[in-house]
Structure formats: C-alpha cells, structure tokens
Design a protein around this motif. Structure first.
Motif, short mmCIF file in Angstrom:
data_model
loop_
_atom_site.label_atom_id
_atom_site.label_comp_id
_atom_site.label_asym_id
_atom_site.label_seq_id
_atom_site.Cartn_x
_atom_site.Cartn_y
_atom_site.Cartn_z
N ASN A 12 43.15 37.09 28.84
CA ASN A 12 43.36 38.27 29.91
C ASN A 12 44.58 37.80 30.54
O ASN A 12 44.61 36.61 31.04
CB ASN A 12 42.13 38.71 30.85
CG ASN A 12 41.21 38.99 29.62
OD1 ASN A 12 41.14 39.69 28.45
ND2 ASN A 12 39.99 38.77 30.13
N LEU A 39 41.41 31.22 36.60
CA LEU A 39 41.41 32.75 36.88
C LEU A 39 42.43 33.47 37.04
O LEU A 39 43.03 34.62 36.53
CB LEU A 39 40.19 33.51 37.60
CG LEU A 39 38.75 32.93 37.04
CD1 LEU A 39 37.66 33.42 37.90
CD2 LEU A 39 38.42 33.48 35.52
N ASN A 43 42.65 35.61 33.42
CA ASN A 43 41.29 36.25 33.80
C ASN A 43 40.15 36.20 32.83
O ASN A 43 39.88 37.14 32.28
CB ASN A 43 41.53 37.33 34.43
CG ASN A 43 40.33 37.86 35.39
OD1 ASN A 43 39.50 37.11 35.41
ND2 ASN A 43 40.37 39.12 35.67
N GLY A 44 39.98 35.01 32.22
CA GLY A 44 38.93 34.86 31.11
C GLY A 44 39.59 34.69 29.71
O GLY A 44 40.78 35.01 29.70
N GLY A 55 35.98 36.20 32.73
CA GLY A 55 36.94 36.71 33.82
C GLY A 55 36.08 37.18 34.77
O GLY A 55 34.73 37.43 34.82
#
Length: 130
Positions: A12, A39, A43-44, A55
């Motif tokens: 992400n 992150l 974000n994941g 995330g």
C-alpha cells in the motif's frame, strides 16, 4: 530501509500522519517508532508466501479479532503469515522486537522470537522461523 528482498511484494502507499494518529487513538497507545517509520513508507504489505504486515486501516480490526488486549496485554499484532501465526510487538514506542505466536494461543511467553530488530527482519525478506 531496503525493501528489495521482499518477494512478490504487494504494498500500500505510505501512511500519513492522520492515519497513524487515528490508529494510535483506536488502539489506545503509541505505536513502536520503527513500525511507524515502515508504515510511512508502505502502509502494509503482503508477500508471495503469505506474510503480511498490517497497515493502519487493519490494525484496530486485527487486534480486536485476535483479542490481543485480552491474551497478549502490552503487545500489538502487526501482521501474520496467513496460516495461523500472528506477529506481535511490545506495544511501546521504543520496541523493535517481533514475536510469532499461534493464533489459538496468543500468549507471548509461548511465542518464538522472529527478530530483535523489525527493520533487519524486513530487509532480510521477512522470514518466520517456526
């Protein structure tokens, strides 16, 4: 941080400050600094072998589902292996350690040390020793 050894990376976009603050508010504490740095970059993610790092949008739900506050007090679930192993970190800002626990047990004292350093773990391909 070098993410080049992550096989089949589906990631992400990085989390913003508001995403991080919202996650911390929902979880009731400050996320580990190194985890927050990761992150912010991505974000994941999920890898070909099923290892995923949650995330900000998944943290509250996953920690609720795994009942981390009940069975692993003072820890936070940050990911899993898509097969019944949950990755925990101590829920404090200076934490770097990752522990693998069975989803049916969740007791950190029954877990296995995955890495003493989350950044090193990611840079080496996110291997989980069982």
């Amino acid at each position: 941080m070098d993410f080049s050894k992550l096989n089949g990376l589906e990631k992400n976009e990085g989390a913003g400050e508001l995403d991080l603050l919202k996650a911390e508010k929902e979880l009731g504490g400050r996320l580990p600094i190194l985890y927050k740095m990761i992150l912010k970059r991505m974000n994941g993610f999920i890898l070909d072998d099923g290892v995923c790092l949650y995330g900000t949008e998944d943290l509250s739900e996953r920690n609720s589902t795994w009942e981390v506050a009940v069975y692993a007090k003072e820890f936070i679930a940050i990911g899993d292996d898509s097969g019944g192993t949950v990755l925990l970190m101590p829920f404090k800002e200076d934490s770097t350690v990752i522990i693998a626990v069975d989803a049916g047990d969740m007791n950190p004292s029954n877990g296995v040390l995955v890495s003493a350093d989350i950044v090193n773990w990611i840079e080496n391909g996110c291997q989980i020793a069982y």
